[in-house]
Design an enzyme around this catalytic site. Structure first.
Site, PDB file in Angstrom:
ATOM      1  N   LYS A  22       3.969   0.412  -7.401  1.00  0.00           N
ATOM      2  CA  LYS A  22       5.061   1.179  -6.791  1.00  0.00           C
ATOM      3  C   LYS A  22       4.893   1.206  -5.267  1.00  0.00           C
ATOM      4  O   LYS A  22       5.844   0.970  -4.527  1.00  0.00           O
ATOM      5  CB  LYS A  22       5.045   2.608  -7.317  1.00  0.00           C
ATOM      6  CG  LYS A  22       5.953   3.573  -6.572  1.00  0.00           C
ATOM      7  CD  LYS A  22       5.980   4.950  -7.169  1.00  0.00           C
ATOM      8  CE  LYS A  22       4.864   5.813  -6.668  1.00  0.00           C
ATOM      9  NZ  LYS A  22       5.119   6.399  -5.336  1.00  0.00           N
ATOM     10  N   ASN A  23       3.671   1.483  -4.809  1.00  0.00           N
ATOM     11  CA  ASN A  23       3.467   1.690  -3.369  1.00  0.00           C
ATOM     12  C   ASN A  23       3.364   0.393  -2.577  1.00  0.00           C
ATOM     13  O   ASN A  23       3.216   0.427  -1.353  1.00  0.00           O
ATOM     14  CB  ASN A  23       2.248   2.583  -3.140  1.00  0.00           C
ATOM     15  CG  ASN A  23       2.515   3.995  -3.651  1.00  0.00           C
ATOM     16  OD1 ASN A  23       3.642   4.348  -3.984  1.00  0.00           O
ATOM     17  ND2 ASN A  23       1.464   4.785  -3.756  1.00  0.00           N
ATOM     18  N   CYS A 118       6.502  18.443   0.245  1.00  0.00           N
ATOM     19  CA  CYS A 118       6.600  18.325  -1.211  1.00  0.00           C
ATOM     20  C   CYS A 118       5.386  19.041  -1.791  1.00  0.00           C
ATOM     21  O   CYS A 118       4.622  19.689  -1.090  1.00  0.00           O
ATOM     22  CB  CYS A 118       6.612  16.858  -1.616  1.00  0.00           C
ATOM     23  SG  CYS A 118       5.082  16.055  -1.187  1.00  0.00           S
ATOM     24  N   ARG A 123       3.619  16.683   4.646  1.00  0.00           N
ATOM     25  CA  ARG A 123       4.015  15.275   4.839  1.00  0.00           C
ATOM     26  C   ARG A 123       4.655  15.036   6.217  1.00  0.00           C
ATOM     27  O   ARG A 123       5.824  14.712   6.334  1.00  0.00           O
ATOM     28  CB  ARG A 123       4.954  14.818   3.721  1.00  0.00           C
ATOM     29  CG  ARG A 123       4.496  15.126   2.314  1.00  0.00           C
ATOM     30  CD  ARG A 123       3.188  14.486   1.921  1.00  0.00           C
ATOM     31  NE  ARG A 123       3.246  13.057   1.735  1.00  0.00           N
ATOM     32  CZ  ARG A 123       3.598  12.461   0.583  1.00  0.00           C
ATOM     33  NH1 ARG A 123       3.962  13.196  -0.427  1.00  0.00           N
ATOM     34  NH2 ARG A 123       3.612  11.153   0.479  1.00  0.00           N
ATOM     35  N   ASP A 309      -4.643   9.550  -4.998  1.00  0.00           N
ATOM     36  CA  ASP A 309      -3.696   9.508  -6.115  1.00  0.00           C
ATOM     37  C   ASP A 309      -4.405   9.548  -7.461  1.00  0.00           C
ATOM     38  O   ASP A 309      -3.773   9.751  -8.483  1.00  0.00           O
ATOM     39  CB  ASP A 309      -2.824   8.255  -6.037  1.00  0.00           C
ATOM     40  CG  ASP A 309      -1.896   8.316  -4.848  1.00  0.00           C
ATOM     41  OD1 ASP A 309      -1.311   7.279  -4.496  1.00  0.00           O
ATOM     42  OD2 ASP A 309      -1.783   9.397  -4.249  1.00  0.00           O
ATOM     43  N   ARG A 401       9.164   8.519 -12.087  1.00  0.00           N
ATOM     44  CA  ARG A 401       9.260   7.945 -10.735  1.00  0.00           C
ATOM     45  C   ARG A 401       8.185   6.903 -10.523  1.00  0.00           C
ATOM     46  O   ARG A 401       8.397   5.918  -9.817  1.00  0.00           O
ATOM     47  CB  ARG A 401       9.074   9.040  -9.682  1.00  0.00           C
ATOM     48  CG  ARG A 401      10.258   9.919  -9.435  1.00  0.00           C
ATOM     49  CD  ARG A 401       9.959  10.842  -8.270  1.00  0.00           C
ATOM     50  NE  ARG A 401       9.448  10.067  -7.147  1.00  0.00           N
ATOM     51  CZ  ARG A 401       8.704  10.601  -6.175  1.00  0.00           C
ATOM     52  NH1 ARG A 401       8.384  11.864  -6.191  1.00  0.00           N
ATOM     53  NH2 ARG A 401       8.277   9.859  -5.176  1.00  0.00           N
TER      54      ARG A 401
HETATM   55  C1  EPZ Z   1       1.363   6.906   0.663  1.00  0.00           C
HETATM   56  O1  EPZ Z   1       2.059   8.053   1.103  1.00  0.00           O
HETATM   57  C2  EPZ Z   1       1.657   6.820  -0.826  1.00  0.00           C
HETATM   58  N1  EPZ Z   1       3.099   6.669  -1.031  1.00  0.00           N
HETATM   59  C3  EPZ Z   1       1.136   8.074  -1.513  1.00  0.00           C
HETATM   60  O2  EPZ Z   1       1.351   7.901  -2.909  1.00  0.00           O
HETATM   61  C4  EPZ Z   1      -0.358   8.203  -1.276  1.00  0.00           C
HETATM   62  O3  EPZ Z   1      -0.820   9.392  -1.859  1.00  0.00           O
HETATM   63  C5  EPZ Z   1      -0.628   8.212   0.237  1.00  0.00           C
HETATM   64  O4  EPZ Z   1      -0.055   7.029   0.844  1.00  0.00           O
HETATM   65  C6  EPZ Z   1      -2.118   8.250   0.555  1.00  0.00           C
HETATM   66  O5  EPZ Z   1      -2.734   7.134  -0.022  1.00  0.00           O
HETATM   67  C7  EPZ Z   1       3.654   5.453  -0.849  1.00  0.00           C
HETATM   68  O6  EPZ Z   1       2.994   4.494  -0.486  1.00  0.00           O
HETATM   69  C8  EPZ Z   1       5.138   5.353  -1.123  1.00  0.00           C
HETATM   70  P1  EPZ Z   1       0.003   8.933   4.407  1.00  0.00           P
HETATM   71  P2  EPZ Z   1       2.189   8.324   2.703  1.00  0.00           P
HETATM   72  O7  EPZ Z   1       0.995   8.791   5.503  1.00  0.00           O
HETATM   73  O8  EPZ Z   1       2.403   7.057   3.429  1.00  0.00           O
HETATM   74  C9  EPZ Z   1      -1.002  12.631   7.022  1.00  0.00           C
HETATM   75  C10 EPZ Z   1       2.029   8.467  -5.019  1.00  0.00           C
HETATM   76  O9  EPZ Z   1       1.487   9.241  -5.764  1.00  0.00           O
HETATM   77  N2  EPZ Z   1       0.022  12.136   7.960  1.00  0.00           N
HETATM   78  O10 EPZ Z   1      -1.139   8.002   4.327  1.00  0.00           O
HETATM   79  O11 EPZ Z   1       3.185   9.417   2.896  1.00  0.00           O
HETATM   80  C11 EPZ Z   1      -0.359  13.273   5.813  1.00  0.00           C
HETATM   81  O12 EPZ Z   1      -0.017  14.605   6.082  1.00  0.00           O
HETATM   82  C12 EPZ Z   1       2.218   8.818  -3.564  1.00  0.00           C
HETATM   83  O13 EPZ Z   1       2.407   7.310  -5.345  1.00  0.00           O
HETATM   84  C13 EPZ Z   1       0.115  12.714   9.209  1.00  0.00           C
HETATM   85  O14 EPZ Z   1      -0.653  13.633   9.537  1.00  0.00           O
HETATM   86  O15 EPZ Z   1       0.740   8.895   2.999  1.00  0.00           O
HETATM   87  C14 EPZ Z   1      -1.406  13.173   4.768  1.00  0.00           C
HETATM   88  O16 EPZ Z   1      -2.272  14.294   4.892  1.00  0.00           O
HETATM   89  C15 EPZ Z   1       1.914  10.264  -3.348  1.00  0.00           C
HETATM   90  N3  EPZ Z   1       1.084  12.274  10.074  1.00  0.00           N
HETATM   91  C16 EPZ Z   1      -2.163  11.909   5.156  1.00  0.00           C
HETATM   92  O17 EPZ Z   1      -1.760  11.563   6.478  1.00  0.00           O
HETATM   93  C17 EPZ Z   1       1.947  11.272   9.745  1.00  0.00           C
HETATM   94  O18 EPZ Z   1       2.793  10.896  10.576  1.00  0.00           O
HETATM   95  C18 EPZ Z   1      -1.865  10.744   4.252  1.00  0.00           C
HETATM   96  O19 EPZ Z   1      -0.509  10.436   4.404  1.00  0.00           O
HETATM   97  C19 EPZ Z   1       1.838  10.693   8.463  1.00  0.00           C
HETATM   98  C20 EPZ Z   1       0.876  11.139   7.582  1.00  0.00           C
END
Ligand code: EPZ
Length: 421
Positions: A22-23, A118, A123, A309, A401
């Site tokens: 998915k990701n 969420c 996020r 995850d 999803r």
């Molecule tokens: C991706 O989300 C995945 N989703 C998530 O999978 C996964 O949990 C996550 O990466 C971490 O591996 C997809 O790929 C579609 P991040 P993403 O930006 O990109 C902080 C699932 O279950 N952050 O790496 O949104 C944020 O708050 C989903 O399939 C900032 O601080 O994750 C979080 O604490 C859930 N500022 C951390 O980074 C930003 O601008 C990780 O977020 C962006 C993120």
């Protein structure tokens, strides 16, 4: 309201085939917006999130030929009429923000409604914005209406340091940089395999990306990108989910279409608990028949660390093994929403901020529980497999999803599980 019913199932046996990731497929679908030529994507998992991404891309004006029954999607982003993703779709899926980089790079503008926080955390998106501004975009954030608007006549390469190795921010910046003038370097980039898969697809389209999958990614901008064909990598979290299902039920399961290199932490932790994980030609066998499983400690980290995850899913297992386990969630600030649901089933778990202490040997009992996010939903099903009696899991759209044919695949392994409207 649809729900999943799980009865105590005994050891799971048989084989399961893992679907496309998915990701990986979500950023790859967004990346097709960078070209006017047709992109053919295979091994696309039939998921609600994929359908939403198809609708978003179609609403922008692209041609989408969806054949999810055969796990294929063809996208031709010619005739894009708008660079504003439809709000009612975007707010249903956070990954919609991945359309921002491609739209900005190819059309000089992008408007995305912020999906907002969420269940697992606030996020934020400031790292996405920092990256796009570093490439020369003007980015405005309307916090009243929760809209991000980006504009740029031309993007220019730059060096960008990510304060946190954000997966989405890394992906957005890579996509935007493919058409920028000059070279972009992303430092402290996220290293998840799904980013490498997206970069491989972009390079097939004519992009010039090096270092994807490491903490430093270099992108040399090009004038335009052409169409490409791509097979999406297997979903490492789905693989981990079925591997833990084999362990928690003390079964023996062959997991097919899996890349062991992508799930080293999951393999290591299952072995630490006493399960056997045996590489075979078709994939991996998880063998836990008649084996007493024991506790281990988990600390989630960005890749290549233990994946956040998998935290809820592994915690379900840890409630049943001998001994206490410590869990530390370092990636999201609020990813213990599944703990109250597991405690309803009789688990003994104490949480304090990002730490959780899981007492083992819980005799789980069937209960009415809810999926608080898609991975927590899977965790509740796994707990239901070994709980005495009947477990009802609601809010299962989360599971739909992120998991293709989840109930069917579990039934194929002997799980007593079915859907009820
Ligand atoms: C991706 O989300 C995945 N989703 C998530 O999978 C996964 O949990 C996550 O990466 C971490 O591996 C997809 O790929 C579609 P991040 P993403 O930006 O990109 C902080 C699932 O279950 N952050 O790496 O949104 C944020 O708050 C989903 O399939 C900032 O601080 O994750 C979080 O604490 C859930 N500022 C951390 O980074 C930003 O601008 C990780 O977020 C962006 C993120």
């Amino acid at each position: 309201m649809a729900k999943i019913i799980v009865e105590k199932s005994g050891p799971l046996h048989g084989e399961v085939v893992i679907s496309g990731a998915k990701n990986a497929v979500l950023p790859i679908m967004a990346a097709t917006l960078l070209s006017e030529e047709t992109c053919e994507i295979k091994s696309v998992p039939a998921l609600k999130d994929v359908e939403i991404m198809c609708q978003i891309i179609e609403a922008l004006g692209a041609k989408v030929e969806k054949d999810l029954a055969n796990n294929r999607v063809n996208i031709t982003a010619r005739g894009i009429e708008t660079t504003e993703a439809p709000q009612e779709l975007v707010t249903r899926m956070r990954a919609s923000i991945l359309a921002m980089g491609p739209l900005l790079a190819r059309f000089g503008s992008a408007t995305i409604h912020l999906p907002g926080g969420c269940a697992i955390g606030e996020r934020p998106t400031e790292l996405h914005i920092k990256g796009l501004r570093a490439l020369g975009a003007t980015v405005e954030v309307d916090t009243v209406n929760d809209v991000i608007t980006a504009r740029a006549n031309r993007l220019y390469g730059n060096t960008i340091y990510l304060d946190f190795p954000s997966v989405g921010a890394t992906e957005n910046i890579i996509m935007a940089a493919t058409l920028a003038e000059g070279t972009t370097i992303i430092e402290n980039a996220a290293q998840e395999p799904e980013i490498t898969d997206m970069a491989n697809f972009l390079n097939k389209m004519g992009a010039r990306i090096k270092g994807a999958g490491t903490d430093t990614v270099r992108i040399i901008g090009v004038e335009s990108l052409h169409g490409a064909r791509h097979n999406v990598i297997p979903d490492r979290i789905e693989a981990g989910t079925f591997m833990v299902a084999a362990a928690i039920t003390h079964g023996a399961v062959l997991v097919k279409n899996v890349l062991p290199d992508h799930i080293k932490p999951i393999i290591a932790k299952l072995r630490e608990c006493g399960a056997e994980v045996i590489p075979v030609d078709e994939g991996l066998v998880v063998q836990a028949t008649d084996r007493r499983l024991t506790s281990t400690d988990i600390k989630t980290l960005p890749y290549p660390g233990f994946p956040t995850d998998m935290q809820a899913i592994f915690m379900a297992l840890l409630t049943t093994v001998d001994g206490a386990s410590a869990v530390i969630e370092t990636v999201f600030e609020n990813r213990y929403m599944h703990v109250p649901e597991l405690k309803k089933m009789g688990a003994s778990i104490k949480t304090d901020d990002r730490c959780a202490l899981v007492t083992g040997n819980a005799r789980l009992k069937g209960s009415k529980v809810q999926a608080t996010d898609l991975r927590a939903g899977a965790a509740m099903v796994l707990a239901g497999l070994v709980a005495d009696g009947r477990t009802e899991v609601t809010n299962i759209y989360h599971i739909q999803r992120g998991y293709e044919r989840f109930v069917e695949k579990m039934q194929g392994l002997g799980a007593k599980i079915h859907m009820e409207e």
